[in-house]
Design a protein around this motif. Structure first.
Motif, PDB file in Angstrom:
ATOM      1  N   GLU A  55       1.018  -1.195   0.014  1.00 27.43           N
ATOM      2  CA  GLU A  55       0.090  -0.010   0.025  1.00 27.43           C
ATOM      3  C   GLU A  55       0.796   1.287   0.163  1.00 27.43           C
ATOM      4  O   GLU A  55       0.609   2.136  -0.680  1.00 27.43           O
ATOM      5  CB  GLU A  55      -0.907   0.121   1.332  1.00 27.43           C
ATOM      6  CG  GLU A  55      -1.859   0.973   1.194  1.00 27.43           C
ATOM      7  CD  GLU A  55      -2.976   1.106   2.671  1.00 27.43           C
ATOM      8  OE1 GLU A  55      -3.562   2.141   2.636  1.00 27.43           O
ATOM      9  OE2 GLU A  55      -3.122   0.204   3.186  1.00 27.43           O
ATOM     10  N   ARG A  56       1.954   1.279   0.725  1.00 31.48           N
ATOM     11  CA  ARG A  56       2.827   2.492   0.667  1.00 31.48           C
ATOM     12  C   ARG A  56       3.585   2.530  -0.518  1.00 31.48           C
ATOM     13  O   ARG A  56       3.747   3.703  -1.096  1.00 31.48           O
ATOM     14  CB  ARG A  56       3.841   2.416   1.717  1.00 31.48           C
ATOM     15  CG  ARG A  56       3.246   2.500   3.311  1.00 31.48           C
ATOM     16  CD  ARG A  56       4.458   2.096   4.238  1.00 31.48           C
ATOM     17  NE  ARG A  56       3.757   2.241   5.677  1.00 31.48           N
ATOM     18  CZ  ARG A  56       4.583   2.048   6.671  1.00 31.48           C
ATOM     19  NH1 ARG A  56       5.633   1.126   6.693  1.00 31.48           N
ATOM     20  NH2 ARG A  56       3.932   2.126   7.961  1.00 31.48           N
ATOM     21  N   HIS A  59       0.985   3.996  -2.843  1.00 29.13           N
ATOM     22  CA  HIS A  59       0.714   5.437  -2.649  1.00 29.13           C
ATOM     23  C   HIS A  59       1.820   6.252  -3.210  1.00 29.13           C
ATOM     24  O   HIS A  59       1.544   7.137  -3.670  1.00 29.13           O
ATOM     25  CB  HIS A  59       0.758   5.705  -1.054  1.00 29.13           C
ATOM     26  CG  HIS A  59       0.067   6.936  -0.661  1.00 29.13           C
ATOM     27  ND1 HIS A  59      -1.032   7.549  -1.011  1.00 29.13           N
ATOM     28  CD2 HIS A  59       0.922   7.763   0.110  1.00 29.13           C
ATOM     29  CE1 HIS A  59      -0.976   8.732  -0.627  1.00 29.13           C
ATOM     30  NE2 HIS A  59       0.202   9.108   0.280  1.00 29.13           N
ATOM     31  N   GLU A  63       1.621   9.040  -5.921  1.00 33.74           N
ATOM     32  CA  GLU A  63       1.977  10.430  -5.561  1.00 33.74           C
ATOM     33  C   GLU A  63       2.870  11.026  -6.923  1.00 33.74           C
ATOM     34  O   GLU A  63       2.981  12.238  -7.071  1.00 33.74           O
ATOM     35  CB  GLU A  63       2.623  10.634  -4.264  1.00 33.74           C
ATOM     36  CG  GLU A  63       1.633  10.530  -3.274  1.00 33.74           C
ATOM     37  CD  GLU A  63       2.459  10.936  -1.896  1.00 33.74           C
ATOM     38  OE1 GLU A  63       3.618  10.408  -1.958  1.00 33.74           O
ATOM     39  OE2 GLU A  63       1.704  11.307  -0.794  1.00 33.74           O
TER      40      GLU A  63
END
Length: 164
Positions: A55-56, A59, A63
């Motif tokens: 998930e990081r 993300h 970004e």
């Protein structure tokens, strides 16, 4: 010794042995169950940690896609303004078919209230050129937005379709 004392002693010894065997089996089974639970917890913690890392990463990738998109939009805006400025300073040339054409002077045989210079014919006015440059820039921005949206969708599909 009395036979009843021996029978009671044997019964007590058998009872103690039965209880000890039951207690040993119960404790062993309980220890195995606790070990199984602890292993399950470790496995779930590892999966949760892996999911959190994915998930990081997702993300961070989104970004980055957004930052690239905003940078490209700013570049398109700068290019739009630069092209208009170049046109205004005559450093941007249009195709000859798009340039306004000046008709030759008309000789004055009669008196007229108008001047003897004909107006420009055909071609684009300055306001038309600016409009078209801005319109093209908006089209480029929409195309860029679409490309970035497609990247996000593809990235989401990669993240969601990862086999375990």
């Amino acid at each position: 010794m009395d036979l009843s004392v021996i029978a009671v002693s044997i019964a007590v010894v058998c009872g103690v042995m039965t209880f000890a065997g039951y207690d040993y089996g119960y404790n062993k089974a309980k220890a195995e169950q606790i070990g199984s639970y602890e292993q399950s917890i470790k496995t779930l913690e590892a999966k949760a940690k892996d999911a959190l890392n994915k998930e990081r990463n997702a993300h961070a990738k989104q970004e980055q896609i957004e930052a690239d998109y905003l940078e490209k939009i700013e570049e398109l805006k700068r290019n739009e303004d630069d092209r208009i400025d170049q046109y205004r300073t005559n450093t941007l040339s249009l195709r000859d078919s798009l340039k306004p054409k000046q008709c030759p002077d008309v000789p004055s045989a009669t008196r007229s209230t108008s001047n003897s210079h004909a107006e420009t014919t055909g071609g684009l006015l300055d306001s038309d050129v600016e409009f078209l440059v801005r319109f093209a820039s908006r089209a480029d921005a929409v195309a860029e937005q679409l490309a970035e949206a497609q990247q996000i969708i593809l990235h989401d599909r990669e993240v969601c379709n990862v086999s375990e």
